[in-house]
Design an enzyme around this catalytic site. Structure first.
Site, PDB file in Angstrom:
ATOM      1  N   HIS A  34       0.744  -1.366   0.042  1.00  0.00           N
ATOM      2  CA  HIS A  34       0.003   0.103   0.215  1.00  0.00           C
ATOM      3  C   HIS A  34       0.896   1.338   0.099  1.00  0.00           C
ATOM      4  O   HIS A  34       1.776   1.447   0.967  1.00  0.00           O
ATOM      5  CB  HIS A  34      -0.834  -0.160   1.260  1.00  0.00           C
ATOM      6  CG  HIS A  34      -1.922   0.982   1.296  1.00  0.00           C
ATOM      7  ND1 HIS A  34      -3.191   0.929   0.906  1.00  0.00           N
ATOM      8  CD2 HIS A  34      -1.764   2.086   1.797  1.00  0.00           C
ATOM      9  CE1 HIS A  34      -3.841   1.886   0.950  1.00  0.00           C
ATOM     10  NE2 HIS A  34      -2.787   2.924   1.715  1.00  0.00           N
ATOM     11  N   ASP A  36       0.844   5.257  -0.180  1.00  0.00           N
ATOM     12  CA  ASP A  36      -0.089   6.460   0.197  1.00  0.00           C
ATOM     13  C   ASP A  36       0.655   7.453  -0.708  1.00  0.00           C
ATOM     14  O   ASP A  36       1.720   8.132  -0.252  1.00  0.00           O
ATOM     15  CB  ASP A  36      -0.044   6.818   1.717  1.00  0.00           C
ATOM     16  CG  ASP A  36      -0.888   5.669   2.402  1.00  0.00           C
ATOM     17  OD1 ASP A  36      -2.097   5.554   2.070  1.00  0.00           O
ATOM     18  OD2 ASP A  36      -0.056   4.797   3.297  1.00  0.00           O
ATOM     19  N   MET A  38      -0.052  11.838  -1.091  1.00  0.00           N
ATOM     20  CA  MET A  38      -0.401  13.068  -0.629  1.00  0.00           C
ATOM     21  C   MET A  38      -0.122  14.199  -1.414  1.00  0.00           C
ATOM     22  O   MET A  38       1.002  14.349  -1.822  1.00  0.00           O
ATOM     23  CB  MET A  38      -0.374  13.253   0.665  1.00  0.00           C
ATOM     24  CG  MET A  38      -0.620  12.249   1.640  1.00  0.00           C
ATOM     25  SD  MET A  38      -0.210  12.054   3.504  1.00  0.00           S
ATOM     26  CE  MET A  38      -0.560  10.448   4.125  1.00  0.00           C
ATOM     27  N   HIS A  67      -2.804   4.471  -3.051  1.00  0.00           N
ATOM     28  CA  HIS A  67      -3.832   5.442  -2.315  1.00  0.00           C
ATOM     29  C   HIS A  67      -3.806   6.781  -2.560  1.00  0.00           C
ATOM     30  O   HIS A  67      -2.907   7.353  -1.986  1.00  0.00           O
ATOM     31  CB  HIS A  67      -3.950   4.887  -1.080  1.00  0.00           C
ATOM     32  CG  HIS A  67      -4.982   5.799  -0.043  1.00  0.00           C
ATOM     33  ND1 HIS A  67      -4.918   5.688   1.114  1.00  0.00           N
ATOM     34  CD2 HIS A  67      -5.890   6.407  -0.398  1.00  0.00           C
ATOM     35  CE1 HIS A  67      -6.170   6.422   1.674  1.00  0.00           C
ATOM     36  NE2 HIS A  67      -6.512   6.878   0.702  1.00  0.00           N
ATOM     37  N   MET A  69      -4.284  10.522  -2.280  1.00  0.00           N
ATOM     38  CA  MET A  69      -5.182  11.515  -1.222  1.00  0.00           C
ATOM     39  C   MET A  69      -4.687  12.915  -1.923  1.00  0.00           C
ATOM     40  O   MET A  69      -4.004  13.646  -1.146  1.00  0.00           O
ATOM     41  CB  MET A  69      -4.709  11.701   0.115  1.00  0.00           C
ATOM     42  CG  MET A  69      -5.277  10.215   0.841  1.00  0.00           C
ATOM     43  SD  MET A  69      -4.317   9.725   2.455  1.00  0.00           S
ATOM     44  CE  MET A  69      -3.024   8.499   1.438  1.00  0.00           C
ATOM     45  N   MET A 141     -11.807   4.754   5.009  1.00  0.00           N
ATOM     46  CA  MET A 141     -10.751   5.307   5.668  1.00  0.00           C
ATOM     47  C   MET A 141     -11.618   5.057   7.269  1.00  0.00           C
ATOM     48  O   MET A 141     -12.394   5.614   7.510  1.00  0.00           O
ATOM     49  CB  MET A 141     -10.642   6.681   5.520  1.00  0.00           C
ATOM     50  CG  MET A 141      -9.714   6.605   4.170  1.00  0.00           C
ATOM     51  SD  MET A 141      -8.118   5.992   4.054  1.00  0.00           S
ATOM     52  CE  MET A 141      -7.386   6.911   5.581  1.00  0.00           C
ATOM     53  N   ASP A 179      -8.283   1.078   6.049  1.00  0.00           N
ATOM     54  CA  ASP A 179      -7.117   1.831   6.143  1.00  0.00           C
ATOM     55  C   ASP A 179      -7.048   2.734   7.459  1.00  0.00           C
ATOM     56  O   ASP A 179      -8.101   3.908   7.529  1.00  0.00           O
ATOM     57  CB  ASP A 179      -6.888   2.593   4.979  1.00  0.00           C
ATOM     58  CG  ASP A 179      -5.441   3.071   4.786  1.00  0.00           C
ATOM     59  OD1 ASP A 179      -4.983   3.249   5.887  1.00  0.00           O
ATOM     60  OD2 ASP A 179      -5.217   3.926   3.863  1.00  0.00           O
TER      61      ASP A 179
HETATM   62  C1  DX5 Z   1      -3.342   7.347   6.234  1.00  0.00           C
HETATM   63  C2  DX5 Z   1      -2.782   6.340   5.150  1.00  0.00           C
HETATM   64  C3  DX5 Z   1      -2.719   5.329   5.801  1.00  0.00           C
HETATM   65  C4  DX5 Z   1      -1.474   5.193   7.008  1.00  0.00           C
HETATM   66  C5  DX5 Z   1      -2.073   3.989   7.967  1.00  0.00           C
HETATM   67  O1  DX5 Z   1      -3.729   8.509   5.562  1.00  0.00           O
HETATM   68  O2  DX5 Z   1      -3.882   6.363   4.385  1.00  0.00           O
HETATM   69  O3  DX5 Z   1      -2.341   4.181   4.898  1.00  0.00           O
HETATM   70  O4  DX5 Z   1      -0.246   4.679   6.562  1.00  0.00           O
HETATM   71  O5  DX5 Z   1      -1.387   4.041   8.820  1.00  0.00           O
HETATM   72  P1  DX5 Z   1      -1.527   3.269  10.349  1.00  0.00           P
HETATM   73  O6  DX5 Z   1      -1.639   1.808  10.049  1.00  0.00           O
HETATM   74  O7  DX5 Z   1      -0.588   3.638  11.044  1.00  0.00           O
HETATM   75  O8  DX5 Z   1      -3.026   3.805  10.793  1.00  0.00           O
HETATM   76 ZN    ZN Z   2      -3.585   4.472   2.659  1.00  0.00          ZN
END
Ligand code: DX5
Ligand code: ZN
Length: 224
Positions: A34, A36, A38, A67, A69, A141, A179
């Site tokens: 996964h 992330d 942003m 993912h 964001m 989420m 997530d």
């Molecule tokens: C947060 C991310 C997650 C994050 C989750 O915005 O989308 O993927 O890494 O982290 P944990 O498992 O620490 O909550």
């Molecule tokens: Zn994520």
């Protein structure tokens, strides 16, 4: 028995330690990584870059679960598809109306990747239900997106259940991913509520007993 998959999130891993983190989870059978993404508009800060992704992609042979964001999902999706992502999930909240959302799903699918859509904790699950037949995965989420290490929001279980009911009633193949704040307890609860894919960041990485933690959750789900 429904299979459960773990999608380890690299967000909390130091950039110099990515290869060893990936090696550990792939050796334990992870089928997804996964990743992330942003931007400063949707989240307010950035995480990984396009080049980080290309580096990570070369470190393993499992599926890249990206993912997004970001406020402009399609522009990012194009670049991640070009760089070899297999699954790209964008946020419901990033786009202004349902016509634009459907167009974005179609456009991302035309890039030759699987498509997911995600909702933030404050978005009602009813908003995303009509999209389930068009999606390969839905991402619930269970924390506010942006940071790892937050606590799981229990309302998410109800959202997972509602998606599961709709998916099963309509014989869809859409996967349910969750997530944020996932550990052995919350992960098991999400699996029982109907989740297929558990994203895990801080529960796994940075712990000497990562292997035990990983296996604990798989065993718990396999025993119902
Ligand atoms: C947060 C991310 C997650 C994050 C989750 O915005 O989308 O993927 O890494 O982290 P944990 O498992 O620490 O909550
Ligand atoms: Zn994520």
């Amino acid at each position: 028995m429904r299979p459960v998959y773990i999608a380890p999130s690299l967000l909390s891993v130091n950039k110099n330690d990515l290869q060893s983190a990936i090696n550990q989870v792939v050796a334990l059978g992870a089928k997804f990584i996964h990743f992330d993404v942003m931007d400063k508009k949707f989240i307010g800060h950035e995480s990984f870059s396009f080049d980080d992704f290309s580096r990570v992609k070369k470190m393993h042979h499992v599926l890249n679960d990206v993912h997004l964001m970001t406020a402009d999902p399609y522009e990012y999706a194009k670049e991640y598809a070009k760089r070899g992502a297999e699954i790209i999930t964008f946020h419901y909240e990033a786009l202004k109306d349902d016509v634009t959302r459907v167009d974005c799903i179609d456009a991302i699918r035309k890039l030759g990747v699987k498509v997911g859509m995600s909702i933030k904790p404050r978005t009602p699950v009813e908003k995303i239900i009509p999209f389930l037949p068009m999606l390969d995965q839905v991402l619930i989420m269970s924390v506010e997106p942006g940071l790892g290490g937050q606590s799981f929001m229990p309302d998410s279980l109800n959202k997972i259940k509602k998606c599961r009911e709709y998916i099963d009633a309509n014989h869809l193949k859409t996967l349910i991913e969750v997530d944020g704040g996932i550990n052995d307890i919350t992960g098991h609860d999400c699996y029982l509520a109907g989740a297929d894919l558990l994203v895990m960041g801080t529960y796994l990485f940075g712990h000497a007993d990562l292997k035990d933690r990983y296996q604990k959750i798989i065993v718990a789900c396999q025993h119902g």
